[in-house]
Write a protein that holds these residues in place. Structure first.
Motif, short mmCIF file in Angstrom:
data_model
loop_
_atom_site.label_atom_id
_atom_site.label_comp_id
_atom_site.label_asym_id
_atom_site.label_seq_id
_atom_site.Cartn_x
_atom_site.Cartn_y
_atom_site.Cartn_z
N SER A 1 52.79 8.03 -41.70
CA SER A 1 52.44 7.35 -40.36
C SER A 1 53.35 6.11 -40.41
O SER A 1 53.17 5.05 -40.93
N GLY A 2 54.38 6.34 -39.31
CA GLY A 2 55.53 5.05 -39.34
C GLY A 2 56.22 4.86 -40.37
O GLY A 2 56.68 6.08 -41.30
N ASN A 3 56.46 3.89 -41.12
CA ASN A 3 57.18 3.52 -42.34
C ASN A 3 56.33 3.69 -43.76
O ASN A 3 56.83 3.47 -44.57
N SER A 4 55.19 4.01 -43.48
CA SER A 4 54.10 4.11 -44.51
C SER A 4 53.44 5.33 -44.71
O SER A 4 53.67 6.15 -44.22
N GLU A 5 52.35 5.34 -45.26
CA GLU A 5 51.29 6.59 -45.40
C GLU A 5 50.03 5.86 -44.90
O GLU A 5 49.47 4.96 -45.16
N ALA A 6 49.34 7.06 -44.45
CA ALA A 6 47.82 6.80 -44.00
C ALA A 6 46.97 7.70 -44.56
O ALA A 6 47.31 8.81 -44.81
N GLU A 7 45.86 7.17 -45.29
CA GLU A 7 44.61 8.03 -45.76
C GLU A 7 43.92 8.72 -44.71
O GLU A 7 43.86 8.29 -43.58
N VAL A 8 43.60 10.00 -45.15
CA VAL A 8 42.71 10.88 -44.24
C VAL A 8 41.52 11.11 -44.64
O VAL A 8 41.28 11.53 -45.96
N THR A 9 40.63 11.33 -43.85
CA THR A 9 39.03 11.39 -44.46
C THR A 9 38.59 12.51 -43.38
O THR A 9 38.62 12.22 -42.00
N GLU A 10 38.22 13.48 -43.90
CA GLU A 10 37.46 14.51 -43.09
C GLU A 10 36.15 14.06 -42.57
O GLU A 10 35.18 13.77 -43.68
N GLN A 11 35.76 14.10 -41.25
CA GLN A 11 34.58 13.92 -40.96
C GLN A 11 34.00 14.84 -39.92
O GLN A 11 34.66 15.34 -39.33
N VAL A 12 32.67 15.16 -39.81
CA VAL A 12 31.97 16.20 -39.22
C VAL A 12 31.58 15.34 -37.70
O VAL A 12 30.75 14.39 -38.02
N ALA A 13 32.26 15.78 -36.74
CA ALA A 13 32.01 14.96 -35.49
C ALA A 13 30.79 15.49 -34.62
O ALA A 13 29.97 14.85 -33.90
N LEU A 14 30.67 16.84 -34.91
CA LEU A 14 29.62 17.58 -34.10
C LEU A 14 29.17 18.98 -35.10
O LEU A 14 30.08 19.63 -35.36
N ASP A 15 28.10 19.07 -35.21
CA ASP A 15 27.61 20.20 -36.12
C ASP A 15 26.82 21.16 -35.23
O ASP A 15 25.54 20.78 -34.93
N LEU A 16 27.35 22.19 -35.05
CA LEU A 16 26.54 23.44 -34.46
C LEU A 16 26.54 24.63 -35.33
O LEU A 16 27.23 24.64 -36.39
N PRO A 17 25.37 25.27 -35.03
CA PRO A 17 25.03 26.46 -35.83
C PRO A 17 26.37 27.37 -36.25
O PRO A 17 26.47 27.87 -37.53
N PHE A 18 27.24 27.80 -35.46
CA PHE A 18 28.28 28.49 -35.82
C PHE A 18 29.73 28.03 -36.04
O PHE A 18 30.58 28.64 -35.92
N GLY A 19 29.49 26.51 -35.83
CA GLY A 19 30.76 26.00 -36.19
C GLY A 19 30.80 24.49 -35.95
O GLY A 19 29.80 23.88 -35.23
#
Length: 404
Positions: A68-86
């Motif tokens: 990210s630019g001249n450095s690194e960015a940490e990435v976090t997985e987040q569930v933004a919406l949870d539906l039955p099939f996805g």
């Protein structure tokens, strides 16, 4: 019975996998000096046996940091919406500067969305990335109802609503159709969350153009044949027991059959690397097949409707696609910029099939349309690998940036 037979065979093979893993552990750690009495090929064979399996759960994306630019960015997985099939999965980055929001629409074709790990990782350099994280149908209770092609479209719309106005979509392979349909539906409704741009990559917008073996197979059989020959019932031991599905293991077999020599040679090389102790080279092959052998099932209705509506009738291309009782009109798309990407050596989605979107989006002004043909890449090279990163991605990035 098809699924039950597969399950029985897998249960039987599990015994041999367990034995091979136990022997490897015993010989490597339990018996000092024993290893010298066995040929390296013996250890390689044990590891090959221990890997003889399919998995049915999504592997980890395992994207911890990105440039990210001249450095690194940490990435976090987040569930933004949870539906039955996805689920709508968000790769949140630890940065302060806002970046274009992109929804990656992953195929629902027998593999998990982690097959697009390389696509996501590259996009994360300059974008706020979300992805459709489809659930294995065998894990969805029958009580959750059905999931067909129009439900897929509805999920895309709901995901875009969850992301909010100003997002972009990037669809890969099969869901190029649903991505275009969703954008057309939202345009017809003047929806505030209509995407600013759509990138359609190697998808069957019009499968009648330069039909491949995949297209010809889809039209060579009746729907009745597909229902009786490839649809099976999930065993009761799973959460989705009793649900009718197109098993992921069948799709894997079909894909492998198209390039069987390549897969056979890859495993031969894997054995040789293991026997020679070439860990780095072996790991590359193992990583690929760990992902490739992770499969998910499709609901019966989604699979049959895909064969019927997308391949056999080509409803989108002929203007006959209906969504919730209303005819879909791609001509209603006026402000969403269109980029189509095709691979010159794509043997799954041939030249012209994705580019057909330009004719359908008849109201878009010329400066909002662009087509990119990438020579010398096959289907997977369109969205993964060196040419994706160095030649295709810059085109996608500029396309998105132009609409910000």
């Amino acid at each position: 019975m098809l699924y039950q037979v597969y399950q029985l065979q897998d249960d039987f093979a599990a015994t041999w996998r367990l034995w091979a893993r136990s022997m490897l552990g015993l010989l490597n750690t339990g018996l000092t000096g024993t290893k010298r009495f066995f040929a390296d090929e013996y250890f390689a064979a044990l590891e090959m046996i221990s890997r003889f399996q399919l998995t049915h759960t999504r592997p980890d994306f395992a994207i911890a940091k990105v440039p990210s630019g001249n450095s690194e960015a940490e990435v976090t997985e987040q569930v933004a919406l949870d539906l039955p099939f996805g689920k709508l999965l968000h790769f949140a980055k630890d940065i302060e500067t806002p970046q274009p929001k992109v929804l990656v629409i992953a195929p629902l074709s027998g593999h998990f969305p982690t097959l697009l790990r390389g696509t996501v990782e590259t996009l994360l350099r300059d974008h706020d990335v979300y992805i459709t994280d489809w659930t294995n149908a065998r894990d969805v209770p029958v009580s959750a109802g059905k999931f067909g092609v129009e439900d897929y479209v509805e999920y895309i719309i709901r995901f875009l609503e969850a992301i909010g106005p100003g997002a972009h979509i990037l669809a890969v392979c099969q869901p190029c159709v649903q991505g275009l349909v969703a954008t057309a539906v939202m345009s017809q409704q003047n929806h505030p969350c209509t995407p600013r741009s759509m990138t359609l990559m190697a998808g069957p917008i019009d499968p009648r153009e330069s039909p491949t073996d995949v297209n010809e197979f889809a039209v060579s059989k009746s729907l009745g044949w597909f229902q009786t020959s490839v649809i099976s019932t999930v065993p009761i031991r799973h959460a989705g027991g009793g649900r009718r599905v197109y098993p992921g293991f069948l799709q894997l077999v079909a894909f492998m059959a198209m390039n069987m020599d390549r897969h056979r040679n890859a495993h031969k090389k894997l054995f040789e690397h293991l026997a020679k102790g070439e860990v780095k080279e072996a790991e590359k092959i193992k990583t690929f097949y760990d992902e490739y052998f992770a499969v998910l099932d499709l609901t019966e209705e989604f699979y049959i409707e895909t064969i019927d509506r997308i391949f056999q009738k080509a409803e989108l291309a002929t203007g006959d696609f209906m969504y919730r009782g209303t005819r879909v009109d791609p001509g209603a798309i006026r402000r969403t910029a269109l980029l189509t990407v095709e691979g010159g050596r794509d043997d799954i989605c041939a030249l012209g099939q994705t580019a057909a979107a330009h004719e359908l989006c008849s109201s878009l002004r010329p400066h909002l349309k662009r087509h990119h043909l990438q020579a010398n890449v096959g289907h997977y090279g369109v969205f993964n690998g060196r040419r994706w990163e160095n030649e295709i991605y810059p085109v996608v990035r500029n396309h998105i940036l132009a609409m910000e």
